[in-house]
Design a protein around this motif. Structure first.
Motif, PDB file in Angstrom:
ATOM      1  N   ALA A 186      92.580  28.221  50.183  1.00  0.00           N
ATOM      2  CA  ALA A 186      92.853  29.101  49.047  1.00  0.00           C
ATOM      3  C   ALA A 186      94.174  28.739  48.382  1.00  0.00           C
ATOM      4  CB  ALA A 186      92.861  30.553  49.515  1.00  0.00           C
ATOM      5  N   ALA A 187      95.144  28.332  49.177  1.00  0.00           N
ATOM      6  CA  ALA A 187      96.473  28.021  48.642  1.00  0.00           C
ATOM      7  C   ALA A 187      96.443  26.825  47.700  1.00  0.00           C
ATOM      8  CB  ALA A 187      97.456  27.768  49.788  1.00  0.00           C
ATOM      9  N   VAL A 188      95.519  25.882  47.922  1.00  0.00           N
ATOM     10  CA  VAL A 188      95.447  24.706  47.045  1.00  0.00           C
ATOM     11  C   VAL A 188      94.363  24.859  45.983  1.00  0.00           C
ATOM     12  CG1 VAL A 188      96.367  23.172  48.819  1.00  0.00           C
ATOM     13  CG2 VAL A 188      93.883  23.434  48.588  1.00  0.00           C
ATOM     14  N   GLY A 189      93.707  26.029  45.952  1.00  0.00           N
ATOM     15  CA  GLY A 189      92.730  26.297  44.897  1.00  0.00           C
ATOM     16  C   GLY A 189      91.282  26.069  45.272  1.00  0.00           C
ATOM     17  N   ILE A 190      91.009  25.709  46.521  1.00  0.00           N
ATOM     18  CA  ILE A 190      89.621  25.483  46.944  1.00  0.00           C
ATOM     19  C   ILE A 190      88.942  26.825  47.206  1.00  0.00           C
ATOM     20  CG2 ILE A 190      88.108  24.454  48.679  1.00  0.00           C
ATOM     21  CD1 ILE A 190      90.306  22.386  49.199  1.00  0.00           C
ATOM     22  N   ARG A 191      87.821  27.054  46.560  1.00  0.00           N
ATOM     23  CA  ARG A 191      87.057  28.276  46.776  1.00  0.00           C
ATOM     24  C   ARG A 191      86.068  28.044  47.913  1.00  0.00           C
ATOM     25  NH1 ARG A 191      82.624  31.247  43.056  1.00  0.00           N
ATOM     26  NH2 ARG A 191      81.886  29.100  42.891  1.00  0.00           N
ATOM     27  N   VAL A 192      86.068  28.903  48.913  1.00  0.00           N
ATOM     28  CA  VAL A 192      85.134  28.813  50.031  1.00  0.00           C
ATOM     29  C   VAL A 192      84.093  29.917  49.885  1.00  0.00           C
ATOM     30  CG1 VAL A 192      84.843  28.970  52.533  1.00  0.00           C
ATOM     31  CG2 VAL A 192      86.843  27.789  51.584  1.00  0.00           C
ATOM     32  N   VAL A 193      82.827  29.516  49.857  1.00  0.00           N
ATOM     33  CA  VAL A 193      81.715  30.462  49.760  1.00  0.00           C
ATOM     34  C   VAL A 193      80.858  30.326  51.013  1.00  0.00           C
ATOM     35  CG1 VAL A 193      79.624  31.106  48.480  1.00  0.00           C
ATOM     36  CG2 VAL A 193      81.684  30.393  47.245  1.00  0.00           C
ATOM     37  N   GLU A 194      80.692  31.413  51.743  1.00  0.00           N
ATOM     38  CA  GLU A 194      79.836  31.415  52.930  1.00  0.00           C
ATOM     39  C   GLU A 194      78.390  31.712  52.542  1.00  0.00           C
ATOM     40  OE1 GLU A 194      81.210  34.354  55.633  1.00  0.00           O
ATOM     41  OE2 GLU A 194      82.645  33.005  56.598  1.00  0.00           O
ATOM     42  N   HIS A 195      77.478  31.250  53.382  1.00  0.00           N
ATOM     43  CA  HIS A 195      76.085  31.625  53.178  1.00  0.00           C
ATOM     44  C   HIS A 195      75.429  31.850  54.529  1.00  0.00           C
ATOM     45  CE1 HIS A 195      73.861  27.883  54.340  1.00  0.00           C
ATOM     46  NE2 HIS A 195      75.036  27.318  54.089  1.00  0.00           N
ATOM     47  N   ASP A 196      74.245  32.431  54.502  1.00  0.00           N
ATOM     48  CA  ASP A 196      73.540  32.715  55.753  1.00  0.00           C
ATOM     49  C   ASP A 196      72.085  32.241  55.705  1.00  0.00           C
ATOM     50  OD1 ASP A 196      72.477  34.552  54.025  1.00  0.00           O
ATOM     51  OD2 ASP A 196      72.703  36.289  55.363  1.00  0.00           O
ATOM     52  N   PHE A 197      71.847  31.128  54.993  1.00  0.00           N
ATOM     53  CA  PHE A 197      70.505  30.538  54.903  1.00  0.00           C
ATOM     54  C   PHE A 197      69.492  31.544  54.356  1.00  0.00           C
ATOM     55  CE2 PHE A 197      72.274  27.607  58.155  1.00  0.00           C
ATOM     56  CZ  PHE A 197      71.997  26.405  57.532  1.00  0.00           C
ATOM     57  N   ALA A 198      69.857  32.215  53.276  1.00  0.00           N
ATOM     58  CA  ALA A 198      68.967  33.233  52.701  1.00  0.00           C
ATOM     59  C   ALA A 198      67.631  32.642  52.275  1.00  0.00           C
ATOM     60  CB  ALA A 198      69.649  33.908  51.514  1.00  0.00           C
ATOM     61  N   TRP A 199      67.663  31.457  51.664  1.00  0.00           N
ATOM     62  CA  TRP A 199      66.404  30.845  51.224  1.00  0.00           C
ATOM     63  C   TRP A 199      65.551  30.446  52.428  1.00  0.00           C
ATOM     64  CZ3 TRP A 199      64.786  25.680  51.955  1.00  0.00           C
ATOM     65  CH2 TRP A 199      63.558  25.367  51.335  1.00  0.00           C
ATOM     66  N   LEU A 200      66.158  29.818  53.414  1.00  0.00           N
ATOM     67  CA  LEU A 200      65.410  29.362  54.578  1.00  0.00           C
ATOM     68  C   LEU A 200      64.827  30.546  55.344  1.00  0.00           C
ATOM     69  CD1 LEU A 200      64.618  26.797  56.089  1.00  0.00           C
ATOM     70  CD2 LEU A 200      66.747  26.956  57.379  1.00  0.00           C
ATOM     71  N   ARG A 201      65.576  31.625  55.461  1.00  0.00           N
ATOM     72  CA  ARG A 201      65.081  32.798  56.182  1.00  0.00           C
ATOM     73  C   ARG A 201      63.900  33.440  55.476  1.00  0.00           C
ATOM     74  NH1 ARG A 201      68.036  36.734  55.880  1.00  0.00           N
ATOM     75  NH2 ARG A 201      69.887  36.025  54.765  1.00  0.00           N
ATOM     76  N   ALA A 202      63.797  33.235  54.155  1.00  0.00           N
ATOM     77  CA  ALA A 202      62.709  33.844  53.392  1.00  0.00           C
ATOM     78  C   ALA A 202      61.410  33.042  53.465  1.00  0.00           C
ATOM     79  CB  ALA A 202      63.131  34.010  51.934  1.00  0.00           C
ATOM     80  N   LEU A 203      61.462  31.838  54.004  1.00  0.00           N
ATOM     81  CA  LEU A 203      60.244  31.038  54.120  1.00  0.00           C
ATOM     82  C   LEU A 203      59.309  31.627  55.178  1.00  0.00           C
ATOM     83  CD1 LEU A 203      61.595  27.359  54.069  1.00  0.00           C
ATOM     84  CD2 LEU A 203      60.618  28.672  52.179  1.00  0.00           C
ATOM     85  N   PRO A 204      58.006  31.367  55.066  1.00  0.00           N
ATOM     86  CA  PRO A 204      57.077  31.818  56.111  1.00  0.00           C
ATOM     87  C   PRO A 204      57.513  31.304  57.476  1.00  0.00           C
ATOM     88  CG  PRO A 204      55.888  30.977  54.207  1.00  0.00           C
ATOM     89  CD  PRO A 204      57.328  30.655  53.970  1.00  0.00           C
ATOM     90  N   GLY A 205      57.326  32.110  58.499  1.00  0.00           N
ATOM     91  CA  GLY A 205      57.768  31.745  59.847  1.00  0.00           C
ATOM     92  C   GLY A 205      57.084  30.497  60.380  1.00  0.00           C
ATOM     93  N   ALA A 206      57.854  29.706  61.113  1.00  0.00           N
ATOM     94  CA  ALA A 206      57.307  28.505  61.733  1.00  0.00           C
ATOM     95  C   ALA A 206      56.718  28.853  63.104  1.00  0.00           C
ATOM     96  CB  ALA A 206      58.403  27.452  61.886  1.00  0.00           C
ATOM     97  N   ALA A 207      55.885  27.963  63.621  1.00  0.00           N
ATOM     98  CA  ALA A 207      55.321  28.173  64.958  1.00  0.00           C
ATOM     99  C   ALA A 207      56.431  28.122  66.004  1.00  0.00           C
ATOM    100  CB  ALA A 207      54.263  27.109  65.244  1.00  0.00           C
ATOM    101  N   ALA A 208      56.320  28.977  67.008  1.00  0.00           N
ATOM    102  CA  ALA A 208      57.314  29.023  68.083  1.00  0.00           C
ATOM    103  C   ALA A 208      56.820  28.213  69.274  1.00  0.00           C
ATOM    104  CB  ALA A 208      57.571  30.462  68.504  1.00  0.00           C
TER     105      ALA A 208
END
Length: 343
Positions: A186-208
């Motif tokens: 943040a001090a040098v101007g870099i913006r950090v954005v976190e994510h939680d795999f929202a798109w991947l979690r929304a896909l149909p479930g894979a076989a276990a």
């Protein structure tokens, strides 16, 4: 790390024609670009060029295409060079900022937005280099660069640090960044954005898998960082308790895979997809064990809400080879946290 989904980042532009280009060389880079685009905060239209020559990347492209890409994403036929970076797009997604091809493209390009997406531990290494008091060459850890590559890496660092000061550099990550590194960014101007795999979690479930215990493979033996003997003993120790499915790392070789394939208690998965994609169907009866890796964090984010235990084991001192520098060992320790605390 707080694994709650970050709110979608505000677009840097209001023009509905904002376009982005991405050159991806690994499955994780590809998944990260798709997640970034899915937020709607970086571009309306993203063209992705996968690097040719990677079976794992080809398999991942096929899988995500079959599942349904986010609206506004086009994945092009693979190529050998990042030719998309020659086009006049508003935003560049950057997976490997240490690549010579990428660095040369960054220096040739004009003013634009840069979004760095996850590329394993290299993402943290990049942030540490960019937040130094003075510019230092962007070179890979454990690599001795030639004078020409050092000059290229230094020029790239200067370009990205200038973009950060102008508010044009974002790091889009799922990794548990240390608080001090976040403050430095943040001090040098870099913006950090976190994510939680929202798109991947929304896909149909894979076989276990039928097996309850999943062991994530590591490439550290192949990379010369770990001795093969104790690593194999660790995997076989898990198989002595119950049947195991072993999920190999895409860069593993015969030193680890042949002995494991020969053990009847172990089933080595063979589909070649990244763990984040191939194991998203796990549920609360499953337990994932791993050595420290970025996949530990990814799977905790993806599977924690399903009650899946994802554990990272500390690496005993005797397992390391002389090639594993103390800094690398300490670096990996950020992934060895209590699984319950990571949710």
């Amino acid at each position: 790390m707080n694994n709650k989904a970050a709110s979608a980042p505000a677009p840097h532009r209001t023009d509905h024609l904002v376009a982005a280009a991405a050159w991806v060389e690994t499955p994780l880079q590809l998944l990260s670009v798709l997640e970034a685009h899915h937020t709607g905060g970086f571009a309306r239209h993203t063209r992705v060029l996968p690097r040719s020559g990677s079976g794992a990347l080809d398999a991942t492209v096929a899988a995500v295409t079959a599942a349904g890409l986010p609206d506004g994403v086009d994945v092009l036929p693979s190529g050998t060079t990042p030719t998309l970076y020659r086009e006049n797009t508003d935003t560049w997604f950057v997976g490997d900022a240490f690549s010579g091809q990428v660095q040369r493209a960054l220096l040739r390009g004009g003013v634009r937005e840069y979004v760095v997406v996850d590329d394993g531990l290299a993402t943290v290494h990049l942030l540490r280099l960019l937040t130094r008091r003075v510019a230092v060459p962007l070179e890979r850890a454990r690599v001795r660069s030639t004078p020409a590559r050092l000059a290229l890496g230094l020029a790239t660092a200067v370009r990205l640090r200038a973009a950060a000061r102008a508010g044009r550099l974002t790091v889009f990550t799922v990794l548990p960044l240390p608080d001090g590194l976040r403050r430095d960014a943040a001090a040098v101007g870099i913006r950090v954005v976190e994510h939680d795999f929202a798109w991947l979690r929304a896909l149909p479930g894979a076989a276990a898998p039928a097996e309850n215990r999943v062991v994530l493979g590591s490439a550290m033996v192949r990379d010369g960082l770990l001795h093969a003997g104790p690593y194999l003993d660790w995997v076989l120790g898990h198989a002595s308790d119950e049947p195991v499915v072993y999920y190999p790392h895409r860069r593993e070789d015969a030193r680890t895979l042949e002995p494991l394939n020969a053990d009847p208690r172990i089933r080595v998965a063979s589909h070649g997809l990244p763990a984040e994609l191939g194991l998203r169907g796990l549920r609360d009866r499953h337990r994932v064990v791993s050595l420290p890796s970025t996949a530990v964090t990814s799977l905790r984010v993806l599977l924690g809400r399903h009650g899946v235990a994802v554990e990272a084991a500390e690496v005993p001192e005797s397992w390391w080879t002389g090639q594993a520098a103390p800094g690398l060992r300490a670096h990996l320790s950020i992934f060895v946290t209590d699984e319950k605390d990571s949710r």
